[in-house]
Design a protein around this motif. Structure first.
Motif, short mmCIF file in Angstrom:
data_model
loop_
_atom_site.label_atom_id
_atom_site.label_comp_id
_atom_site.label_asym_id
_atom_site.label_seq_id
_atom_site.Cartn_x
_atom_site.Cartn_y
_atom_site.Cartn_z
N LEU A 272 0.83 -1.21 0.00
CA LEU A 272 0.00 0.00 0.00
C LEU A 272 0.86 1.26 0.00
N PHE A 273 2.04 1.18 0.64
CA PHE A 273 2.88 2.36 0.75
C PHE A 273 3.66 2.62 -0.53
N THR A 274 3.57 1.73 -1.52
CA THR A 274 4.12 2.03 -2.84
C THR A 274 3.16 2.91 -3.63
N LEU A 275 1.93 3.03 -3.13
CA LEU A 275 0.94 3.91 -3.75
C LEU A 275 1.17 5.33 -3.23
N ARG A 276 1.57 6.19 -4.11
CA ARG A 276 1.86 7.58 -3.71
C ARG A 276 0.65 8.23 -3.06
N SER A 277 -0.52 7.99 -3.62
CA SER A 277 -1.73 8.61 -3.09
C SER A 277 -2.00 8.19 -1.65
N PHE A 278 -1.74 6.90 -1.34
CA PHE A 278 -1.99 6.41 0.02
C PHE A 278 -0.96 6.96 1.00
N THR A 279 0.32 6.93 0.62
CA THR A 279 1.38 7.39 1.53
C THR A 279 1.25 8.88 1.81
N LEU A 280 1.11 9.70 0.76
CA LEU A 280 0.98 11.15 0.96
C LEU A 280 -0.29 11.49 1.72
N GLY A 281 -1.39 10.83 1.37
CA GLY A 281 -2.65 11.12 2.04
C GLY A 281 -2.60 10.78 3.51
N THR A 282 -1.95 9.67 3.86
CA THR A 282 -1.84 9.28 5.26
C THR A 282 -0.99 10.27 6.04
N LEU A 283 0.12 10.75 5.44
CA LEU A 283 0.96 11.74 6.11
C LEU A 283 0.22 13.06 6.29
N ILE A 284 -0.52 13.48 5.26
CA ILE A 284 -1.29 14.72 5.37
C ILE A 284 -2.34 14.59 6.47
N SER A 285 -3.01 13.44 6.51
CA SER A 285 -4.02 13.21 7.53
C SER A 285 -3.42 13.24 8.93
N LEU A 286 -2.27 12.60 9.10
CA LEU A 286 -1.61 12.56 10.42
C LEU A 286 -1.27 13.98 10.89
N THR A 287 -0.62 14.77 10.05
CA THR A 287 -0.21 16.10 10.47
C THR A 287 -1.40 17.04 10.62
N PHE A 288 -2.43 16.89 9.78
CA PHE A 288 -3.60 17.76 9.89
C PHE A 288 -4.33 17.51 11.21
N PHE A 289 -4.55 16.23 11.55
CA PHE A 289 -5.25 15.93 12.80
C PHE A 289 -4.40 16.30 14.02
N ALA A 290 -3.08 16.28 13.87
CA ALA A 290 -2.22 16.72 14.97
C ALA A 290 -2.47 18.19 15.30
N GLY A 291 -2.77 18.99 14.28
CA GLY A 291 -3.08 20.39 14.52
C GLY A 291 -4.53 20.64 14.84
N LEU A 292 -5.44 19.92 14.15
CA LEU A 292 -6.88 20.18 14.29
C LEU A 292 -7.39 19.83 15.67
N THR A 293 -7.07 18.64 16.19
CA THR A 293 -7.63 18.19 17.46
C THR A 293 -7.26 19.12 18.60
N THR A 294 -6.07 19.69 18.54
CA THR A 294 -5.60 20.54 19.62
C THR A 294 -6.37 21.85 19.70
N ILE A 295 -6.98 22.29 18.60
CA ILE A 295 -7.73 23.54 18.61
C ILE A 295 -8.84 23.47 19.64
N PHE A 296 -9.63 22.39 19.61
CA PHE A 296 -10.75 22.25 20.54
C PHE A 296 -10.24 22.06 21.97
N PHE A 297 -9.12 21.38 22.10
CA PHE A 297 -8.54 21.11 23.42
C PHE A 297 -8.17 22.42 24.13
N VAL A 298 -7.35 23.25 23.49
CA VAL A 298 -6.89 24.47 24.15
C VAL A 298 -7.97 25.54 24.21
#
Length: 500
Positions: A272-298
């Motif tokens: 699955l990680f040879t699929l560029r769309s899957f690898t990039l999308g997963t990394l974007i999702s990880l970093t986006f949720f790292a920032g998004l979830t904290t907004i409601f927290f703080v």
């Protein structure tokens, strides 16, 4: 063959089945944030210690994250319908247990079970969407799913505040869990009637991978535990778990790679990680949720602790984000086939712009009026969030073989849980460090939000780089050229990227 006269009924049934999936996803994600405003009620009504309160929140997140990838693979092998109904049933029973808990220990135990059950439910939803829909319909379905993800996460504090206000501070926390029960029962009844029974793939019978489950589970636990307990575990010794987790995840990678070379079925298909769309999308999702979830927290902490907002008032302040995010996700699901990754770039840019507006509102309008001042920036950020989550999910999973859809969804959502834990640990550390030094609360929230913006900017950079390389290649938008799936399960011999 399906007769043409039967097709409208089948289509109608698919969308009703999607409604069941989204309902199950809504209550499982709602419980990520709804308990935050109920912690003072738990302390008063149950006598829950600070450590117990921490585990009520972090235990759910831990169990949720640990269950995702194994549960996704289990659904791929044994049937996503059965896995979703099982997870939803356990979640509903555990909600009853949480609401009836006679002590803090029992509450934590049932909360762990509830989180694990939510982790079983989540990957089945993306897998069933992959099975039931394709093309523009799949993008629309993921758009609706993105709306549910955004609304359930953002509306949790509001629902919790309403329940505590209605049932009182002593017992209001119990209804935070009881509210899941009628919804869960109704979804179970509808699911038994509406969720499709897909035939199992023919050919070689694939076996589960228990050692892979053990390595992945212990690795993710070692990474997540010091992050979710960052405020409760004093000292630096906890960070020694991070390299241990890295070693375990490295061993998991080696084990899965060897299984694949020997022709056996791994827990996670590394192809699955040879699929560029899957690898990039997963990394974007990880970093986006790292920032998004904290907004409601703080923001929830700042509004209640520093600006004397009630739990309900804090939830209402965040409501514009939730509503706008739902609208943005629905639009994103319809537009992603036309605009592809550029839609994600626009969405992430809007989130960054909206957060900058929130920072200005905090600085320029201190006091009780800050909630009104940040309403418009939160709408901008909410629309951007909606234009990010559902299109990115569609782009990430578009080339994943249907028979691997559950495991792929589990891996993607595991990344989201890890990202959320990392983000809360980092942004929370910035926020609390400034408060502990007796700095102004407004400065603390500004620094926290700016840190969240920086994390989301990383996701934006990844999306821009991906978009530029896509535009430089002939054909441009890969999504438009993606082959359409067969309505049946893909065969066991297909390679990543085929059959979709």
């Amino acid at each position: 063959m399906i007769a043409e006269t039967d097709r409208p009924a089948l289509d109608d049934r698919r969308w009703k089945a999607l409604g069941v999936c989204l309902t199950a996803g809504f209550i499982s994600l709602l419980d990520v944030s709804i308990v935050n405003v109920a912690l003072p009620s738990m302390e008063r009504g149950l006598g829950a210690s600070e450590a117990a309160q921490s585990w009520v929140v972090s235990g759910y997140a831990l169990a949720f994250g640990l269950a995702l990838a194994p549960a996704g693979r289990l659904g791929d092998l044994r049937g996503r319908r059965q896995a979703l109904l099982f997870g939803l049933g356990v979640f509903t029973v555990a909600s009853v247990g949480c609401g009836l808990a006679s002590g803090a220990t029992w509450l934590v135990v049932f909360r762990l079970v509830q989180g694990a059950a939510a982790g079983v439910v989540a990957p089945q939803i993306s897998g069933l969407i992959q099975q039931m829909f394709h093309g523009a319909e799949r993008a629309r379905a993921f758009g609706l799913h993105g709306s549910v993800v955004a609304v359930s996460t953002a509306v949790g504090p509001l629902v919790g505040g309403l329940l505590i206000q209605a049932f009182g501070t002593d017992d209001g926390w119990r209804w935070v869990f009881f509210v899941n029960v009628p919804i869960g029962v109704a979804a179970l009844v509808a699911g038994h009637r509406l969720l499709p029974r897909f035939p199992q793939p023919t050919g070689r019978v694939e076996k589960f991978d228990p050692l892979g489950v053990l390595l992945l589970g212990t690795g993710v636990l070692a990474v997540l535990l010091p992050l979710v307990q960052e405020q409760q575990w004093q000292g630096r010794a906890k960070w020694a778990l991070l390299p241990v987790g890295a070693l375990l995840l490295g061993a998991f990678w080696v084990w899965e790679r060897n299984l694949g070379r020997r022709g056996k079925a791994p827990l996670v298909d590394l192809g699955l990680f040879t699929l560029r769309s899957f690898t990039l999308g997963t990394l974007i999702s990880l970093t986006f949720f790292a920032g998004l979830t904290t907004i409601f927290f703080v923001l929830s902490l700042f509004l209640q602790n520093s600006e004397a907002y009630s739990a309900l008032g804090a939830g209402l302040t965040i409501l514009p984000f939730a509503v706008a995010s739902a609208v943005g996700a629905a639009c994103g699901g319809r537009l992603v086939l036309r605009y592809g990754r550029s839609l994600v770039v626009i969405g992430l840019s809007a989130v960054v712009l909206g957060l900058f507006g929130v920072v200005l509102a905090v600085r320029l309008v201190p006091g009780e009026g800050v909630g009104w001042a940040m309403a418009l920036p939160l709408v901008v950020a909410g629309i951007g969030s909606g234009l990010t989550v559902s299109p990115n999910t569609t782009l990430t999973l578009m080339l994943v073989p249907v028979r691997r859809a559950g495991a792929a969804g589990g891996v993607m959502q595991t990344g989201q849980r890890i990202g959320s834990a990392v983000g809360i640990a980092v942004v929370g550390a910035v926020y609390f460090a400034h408060l502990s030094n007796h700095g102004p609360a407004t400065t603390a929230i500004e620094l926290g939000l700016l840190t969240a913006m920086g994390i989301i900017l990383v996701a934006l950079v990844l999306a821009v780089v991906d978009l530029r390389e896509r535009l430089a290649r002939p054909g441009g938008n890969d999504l438009a050229a993606a082959p359409q799936p067969d309505v049946r399960e893909s065969g066991p011999g297909e390679k990543a990227g085929q059959g979709v």
